[in-house]
Design a protein around this motif. Structure first.
Motif, PDB file in Angstrom:
ATOM      1  N   ALA A   1       0.710  65.796 -32.632  1.00 29.41           N
ATOM      2  CA  ALA A   1       1.909  66.429 -33.179  1.00 29.41           C
ATOM      3  C   ALA A   1       2.853  66.727 -32.025  1.00 29.41           C
TER       4      ALA A   1
ATOM      5  N   GLY B   1       6.704  68.750 -31.392  1.00 28.98           N
ATOM      6  CA  GLY B   1       7.804  69.465 -32.010  1.00 28.98           C
ATOM      7  C   GLY B   1       8.107  70.789 -31.339  1.00 28.98           C
TER       8      GLY B   1
ATOM      9  N   PHE C   1       7.552  74.132 -31.992  1.00 29.94           N
ATOM     10  CA  PHE C   1       6.720  74.944 -32.885  1.00 29.94           C
ATOM     11  C   PHE C   1       7.268  76.354 -33.045  1.00 29.94           C
TER      12      PHE C   1
ATOM     13  N   ILE D   1       8.886  69.494 -36.577  1.00 29.61           N
ATOM     14  CA  ILE D   1       7.572  68.983 -36.164  1.00 29.61           C
ATOM     15  C   ILE D   1       7.439  67.538 -36.647  1.00 29.61           C
TER      16      ILE D   1
END
Length: 418
Positions: free
Chosen positions: A364, A366, A368, A411
């Motif tokens: 993942a 991004g 956050f 994300i």
């Protein structure tokens, strides 16, 4: 030889305390003594010359004046510093110490009368044997600090503390239409913004550390720190899994539990992914390209605060990748406690992330802080149980925490699929 004596006006000291007043009185007394000694010196100078003893006396008093003035300046500066809250802070500090002492007596001896009295004054509804008692604020802060250090998603997510059971947040998924228009041209009506209400309920998380009565009787043991250490691992492990893969049933909803779609078909309510082009692996040719595509799938406003999240096995695979110039993409931490980086962005290990496999969402990337929200309900409660596991004393410790995606555009995921 004649001279004039001027009276020095006393400086105005607002809200002067007793220390400042006493120092100033000493200063003024020294100044009067200085004037008398200096008058004597001037008189001797007019008559026959200054006596050595008089001159020495004047110099000593003069030096004492300098020292006293420096002391006054320091005390006045201290007195003028704004307090942290005046009497309210004093009352709050006294209440905190009373709470800590009462909680210490409850944990060590099972004496709950002090806590009952405190929570009765606070008009708390959840007191007594059924719900336990709220820990002191410093203990709660210590638990929160340790969880932030251990829970990778909590460390990079947005964390809100609430007093109710559910945190509701409106989010504008699309803004009103805007455009340029001439000065005298008609203004067409714009469309209304589209709002989505996101709800994040706080669910109960518990741990039950045990202690011997000998440990509790030891006055040298810091019970606040002991309790925080005992519950941190259990809380962090459960939180870490829930923030990544939690299904939202009696626990937070992890970001991987939301629907995922190809980035080209992304819509609000789902997370977009980039496919590697090879099932369960990076592509044989230019294996770093999917990572670059993942980074640039994120909008610039999110990308500047981007972080990678993956487990250690995936990180081991990524660590082997090089760019077209033969340079490794993964960079080790620059200092103890720092994070390694990938393509210049920090890498956070979350063991709950899936390992690389066919169709897995193993990486993942991004912002956050904007993408995922952790909700903490204020108050950690402890129920002392000396009966269930004798000779040990159990401490049923609960906190309420929730979580979920708050910005689905912040994300992006890497899917190991063709």
């Amino acid at each position: 030889m004649s001279h004039m004596t001027f009276r020095t006006p006393a400086p105005e000291v607002k809200s002067a305390g007793p220390e400042v007043s006493a120092a100033f009185e000493e200063f003024m007394g020294a100044f009067e003594a200085f004037k008398d000694a200096n008058d004597q010196r001037l008189g001797e100078l007019e008559r026959r010359g200054v006596d050595v003893v008089t001159a020495d006396k004047v110099e000593r008093i003069n030096a004492a004046l300098d020292n006293q003035k420096a002391l006054i300046d320091e005390l006045v500066l201290k007195a003028r510093r704004p307090g942290l809250g005046g009497r309210a802070d004093m009352v709050s500090d006294l209440a905190a110490r009373e709470h800590k002492a009462a909680f210490d007596a409850y944990v060590r001896l099972g004496e709950a009368s002090g806590l009952k009295r405190i929570e009765a004054k606070a008009m708390s509804a959840g007191v007594g044997a059924d719900g336990g008692y709220v820990v002191p604020s410093e203990t709660e802060r210590e638990i929160g600090k340790r969880l932030t250090a251990l829970s990778p998603i909590r460390a990079i997510a947005d964390v809100r503390v609430i007093s109710g059971g559910t945190y509701k947040k409106p989010f504008m998924t699309s803004g009103p239409a805007v455009g340029w228009v001439a000065e005298a041209a008609a203004r067409p009506q714009t469309t209304s913004p589209v709002l989505a209400e996101l709800a994040f309920p706080a669910m109960e998380l518990y741990a039950m550390p045990a202690a011997t009565q000998t440990l509790l009787d030891d006055a040298a043991v810091n019970l606040d720190e002991w309790l925080a250490i005992e519950v941190e691992a259990a809380f962090a492990s459960q939180e870490g899994a829930a923030f990544v893969i939690g299904d939202g049933v009696n626990k937070p909803k992890g970001f991987l539990s939301y629907a995922s779609v190809d980035e080209s078909a992304w819509a609000w309510g789902s997370l977009g992914f980039i496919a590697t082009g090879a099932a369960g692996d990076f592509p044989a040719a230019n294996p770093s390209d999917p990572l670059v595509d993942l980074v640039y799938a994120l909008k610039a406003g999110y990308r500047q605060n981007g972080s990678f999240v993956m487990n250690r096995r995936t990180q081991g695979a990524v660590r082997k990748l090089k760019d077209e110039n033969g340079q490794y993409l993964w960079t080790p931490p620059t200092a103890p406690g720092a994070q390694p980086s990938l393509l210049g962005f920090p890498v956070h290990e979350a063991e709950e992330m899936p390992a690389i496999a066919a169709g897995s969402l193993s990486i993942a990337f991004g912002d956050f802080r904007r993408g995922y929200l952790v909700v903490d309900r204020a108050g950690v409660r402890v129920l002392r149980d000396p009966y269930s596991a004798k000779p040990y004393v159990l401490f049923y410790t609960t906190k309420r925490v929730g979580g979920g995606v708050q910005d689905f555009d912040a994300i992006k995921l890497l899917k190991f699929a063709a």
